[in-house]
Design a protein around this motif. Structure first.
Motif, mmCIF file in Angstrom:
data_model
loop_
_atom_site.group_PDB
_atom_site.id
_atom_site.type_symbol
_atom_site.label_atom_id
_atom_site.label_comp_id
_atom_site.label_asym_id
_atom_site.label_seq_id
_atom_site.Cartn_x
_atom_site.Cartn_y
_atom_site.Cartn_z
ATOM 1 N N GLY A 253 0.814 -1.208 0.000
ATOM 2 C CA GLY A 253 0.000 0.000 0.000
ATOM 3 C C GLY A 253 0.847 1.257 0.000
ATOM 4 N N VAL B 157 -1.317 0.380 -3.456
ATOM 5 C CA VAL B 157 -2.440 -0.565 -3.329
ATOM 6 C C VAL B 157 -2.847 -1.130 -4.701
ATOM 7 N N SER C 168 -5.499 8.294 -0.482
ATOM 8 C CA SER C 168 -5.529 7.566 0.786
ATOM 9 C C SER C 168 -5.892 8.504 1.926
ATOM 10 N N ILE D 290 -11.322 0.720 -0.579
ATOM 11 C CA ILE D 290 -10.711 -0.358 0.213
ATOM 12 C C ILE D 290 -10.438 0.186 1.606
ATOM 13 N N THR D 291 -10.851 -0.559 2.633
ATOM 14 C CA THR D 291 -10.576 -0.163 4.016
ATOM 15 C C THR D 291 -9.772 -1.256 4.702
ATOM 16 N N SER D 292 -9.027 -0.868 5.733
ATOM 17 C CA SER D 292 -8.288 -1.868 6.516
ATOM 18 C C SER D 292 -8.033 -1.342 7.914
ATOM 19 N N TYR E 220 -7.688 2.835 7.837
ATOM 20 C CA TYR E 220 -7.175 3.297 6.550
ATOM 21 C C TYR E 220 -8.238 3.159 5.463
ATOM 22 N N ASP F 193 -8.682 3.724 1.197
ATOM 23 C CA ASP F 193 -8.052 3.986 -0.095
ATOM 24 C C ASP F 193 -9.103 4.006 -1.191
ATOM 25 N N ASN G 23 -6.706 -3.082 -7.714
ATOM 26 C CA ASN G 23 -6.319 -3.385 -6.343
ATOM 27 C C ASN G 23 -5.064 -4.242 -6.405
ATOM 28 N N ASN H 64 -6.276 -4.976 3.596
ATOM 29 C CA ASN H 64 -5.729 -4.298 2.420
ATOM 30 C C ASN H 64 -5.158 -5.310 1.422
#
Length: 744
Positions: free
Chosen positions: A39, A64, A116, A140-142, A146, A148, A155, A182
């Motif tokens: 990422g 990412v 991001s 996209i979350t993590s 975070y 993105d 991805n 992620n």
């Protein structure tokens, strides 16, 4: 086969010994493709490429999945990159749209083709999804932190899939590794995968039913190794993984000295090889030997010209009486190797760069490869000989790359490095084509030391060009060194830095004089007689003696000094037949052609001045182009009224300190030291008369000031300087370095 791995928490995570095992395995296997899938933005991945510990990836998928480049050249991988590029939106419009949502904060990190953010608990992610949908983006979350936004369908997994297809590698020969949500997309493309230990719980849960995914117990690199040993395609790699054999007998006190010189020389007497102390008055070697006088275990690794019969020299005790547990380990090199390694490459590429004479630098990449080979030989020998947990003290720029080879072989060792030269600022050091490799190697040390704080700060300045790091501790430099009043002064010095989670100590430890050697020389009847006789002769003629001692080297500025002296005699005729310059110039090592021009120009300049001003009873310059025995050098220290030490650049300059030490030990406080402000010793000796060797007016005026100084001021200056020189002697230096290494 391919290992496609996330970085933080995965490839860069886990215990050090497991990381070393994985990295060594990858480096040794030829049919192996390493892909970083991260990422991070590409800018923050580049510093890893400078780390010799970490294998260079063949490909990097960054941002990412939005960036894909060749890991060796950083060229974009087409047509994959262009396809991603076409689907990207305008970043400022996106940020403006998201700014309306409370709890969203941009990540201030390098990023391309993605945006991001951090998001806090309670953020309405449906609003984010709506904005993303309108702009044809994916979210996209993590780690519940975070966020993105990337081009639709882009991805980590999708970009990796395209790369695998392009390379034509079967899925069963691909292992993907990750630790957060992620990374989820990588586990959804049909390849083998490993979720490493200590991963985000959501990733464990989401991949729990995926039969292609192994859930490891070990975190980071250990989890990757654990998975490899369970997969048929990767299991066969392990027999080839040979690690350095470590001596099992642990000795906490063992100290390994790694120096290009051995602590003795050899001569043939009646057909027998006999060892004896080095002829040159190198105070460093006796000091280092002194660290082993109390029975400390150690080994001294150095080079020696190969014997005629080609036999290797076995390890042997250096002196069973004085140092009962100190062994020498000889690396036998051919004369050709020594010449290419030391007299050619090191002196043509590194030496001029270190001292900022970049116009004289010559870079030969074949010689660099040879330099690497010699450094690897030294590293292999250390890995073989050192006890577990030993302290390793590496000396000088000739061995800059030893840590790079040594650390992967022996991560248990504590490594210290000392620079006996100066260290230039970033704008000069970065001229070196191999700057990244050198810095990467040095950052594998636990303690890195230089003569003075200015060189420490130059090193830190260079680091800013190469790696992200955090300054953990700074200290005031004024306790031992000048700050604002000279060219090399700095107010504070960086003491501890943190790089990739590792703390590294830095130090300023100027080498001191060997007081014992000077004391011993002054007890010799011959030295006493010569000093007394020469003093009487000098007083009879009413002549003041100016002493200059240096090795023949453009760095030392011998020609600039001689021209300044000639101009001094021209401008101040009243000093003709009242002063004499004793100019002792030590020839360089045999075979060093780069100094021939300096020698010829120096000879001509001295001849012109002597020819112009000499009389029947007076010679302006007494020129000695040879190495003098140390007791003779001490004699000249003792009888000289002025020491005129004016290098253009010098890492330290022990001659200046030896002059002060001799005067102090003789209890003779008449005299003056004129010292270049570009010699490292200038920041240690506040009572010296500092001069700018690039400015002839400054050179002449400082010499005149020394000649006109009254006896009371001379005595104060010499006495105060002697207090510092006698305290911070070479014994202090050696012990101080080891203590700092032990703290690291």
């Amino acid at each position: 086969m391919i290992l496609a791995t996330d970085l933080d928490g995965t490839f860069l995570g886990g215990e050090m010994n497991q990381r070393m095992e994985l990295y060594r395995l990858i480096k040794e296997v030829k049919d192996f493709t390493l892909v970083f899938v991260t990422g991070r933005g590409l800018e923050t991945v580049i510093p890893l490429l400078n780390d010799p510990l970490i294998p260079t990836p063949d490909y990097i998928i960054a941002d990412v999945g939005a960036t894909i480049v060749n890991g060796h050249t950083l060229d974009k991988i087409e047509p994959i990159q262009s396809e991603i590029e076409r689907n990207w939106t305008e970043v400022f419009d996106l940020r403006q749209a998201l700014a309306t949502i409370e709890g969203i904060e941009p990540q201030e990190v390098p990023q391309q083709r993605r945006s991001s953010f951090y998001y806090s608990n309670g953020v309405d992610l449906t609003k984010v999804m709506d904005i993303a949908e309108k702009k044809n983006l994916d979210v996209i979350t993590s780690v519940d932190k975070y966020l993105d936004l990337l081009p639709k369908g882009v991805n980590k997994g999708s970009t990796l899939r395209k790369l695998i297809n392009m390379l034509g590698v079967a899925d069963e020969r691909v292992l993907v590794a990750g630790d957060t949500m992620n990374d989820l997309a990588m586990f959804q493309i049909g390849c083998k995968g490993v979720v490493v230990g200590a991963s985000e719980a959501a990733l464990f849960d989401t991949t729990a039913k995926n039969q292609d995914v192994y859930h490891a117990k070990q975190p980071g690199a250990g989890g990757i190794l654990e998975a490899m040993q369970r997969l048929d395609s990767f299991r066969k790699l392990f027999p080839a993984n040979k690690t350095a054999k470590v001596k099992r007998k642990a000795t906490k006190n063992q100290l390994v000295i790694v120096y290009h010189r051995l602590p003795y020389e050899k001569s043939m007497i009646k057909g027998q090889s006999v060892r004896h102390a080095p002829k040159s008055p190198n105070g460093i070697i006796p000091s280092l030997l002194g660290l082993f006088e109390n029975g400390r275990a150690g080994i001294w690794i150095g080079e020696e010209a190969q014997q005629k019969d080609g036999k290797e020299v076995g390890n042997q005790l250096i002196d069973a009486q004085k140092y009962p547990k100190l062994w020498s380990s000889t690396i036998s090199l051919s004369k050709k190797d020594i010449d290419q390694f030391y007299r050619v490459f090191s002196k043509e590429a590194f030496w001029p760069t270190i001292f900022s004479f970049v116009d004289k630098a010559r870079f030969n990449h074949e010689d660099w490869n040879h330099y690497l080979r010699i450094n690897k030989i030294f590293a292999d020998r250390v890995a073989k000989e050192a006890d577990h947990g030993a302290f390793v003290w590496i000396h000088e720029y000739n061995l800059w790359m030893v840590p790079a080879y040594l650390k992967p072989l022996r991560p248990d060792l504590k490594i210290g490095f000392f620079h006996h030269t100066s260290f230039p600022g970033a704008d000069v050091f970065n001229i070196l084509p191999w700057r990244r490799e050198i810095i990467g190697s040095l950052l594998l040390c636990d303690f890195i030391s230089f003569h003075i704080p200015r060189y420490v700060e130059n090193f830190v300045d260079v680091l800013r060009s190469h790696v992200p790091f955090r300054v953990v501790k700074t200290i005031n430099a004024a306790k031992q060194f000048l700050t604002y009043s000279c060219a090399l002064g700095v107010e504070s010095m960086t003491k501890i830095i943190e790089v990739e989670g590792r703390k590294i100590r830095l130090g300023a430890q100027p080498v001191g004089v060997n007081m014992a050697s000077i004391k011993r020389a002054l007890t010799f009847p011959k030295v006493k007689q010569h000093i007394q006789r020469m003093q009487v002769a000098k007083h009879k003629k009413d002549i003041k003696t100016i002493l200059s001692i240096e090795r023949l080297d453009y760095v030392k500025g011998p020609l600039e000094k001689i021209k300044a002296f000639g101009e001094f005699l021209e401008d101040y005729p009243e000093y003709r037949e009242k002063v004499a310059l004793i100019n002792i110039c030590t020839p360089p090592s045999q075979g060093m052609k780069i100094y021939d021009q300096v020698r010829d120009e120096l000879n001509q300049a001295i001849g012109e001045i002597n020819g112009k001003y000499a009389t029947m009873d007076w010679l302006p310059i007494q020129y000695f182009y040879r190495s003098l025995p140390f007791d003779e050098v001490v004699t000249y220290y003792g009888i000289s009224d002025i020491a005129w030490i004016t290098p253009l650049r010098d890492g330290l300059n022990l001659v200046a300190k030896e002059y002060i030490a001799t005067k102090g030990l003789l209890n003779d406080f008449s005299g003056a030291l004129v010292l270049s402000e570009f010699a490292g010793a200038s920041v240690e000796l506040p009572y010296a008369i500092l001069t700018n060797p690039y400015d002839r007016k400054s050179m002449i005026e400082s010499l005149l000031k020394a000649l006109m100084m009254d006896e009371q001021e001379q005595a104060i200056r010499i006495q105060r300087s002697f207090e510092a020189v006698s305290h911070f002697d070479v014994e202090y230096w050696g012990k101080d370095f080891v203590q700092e290494l032990e703290k690291s």
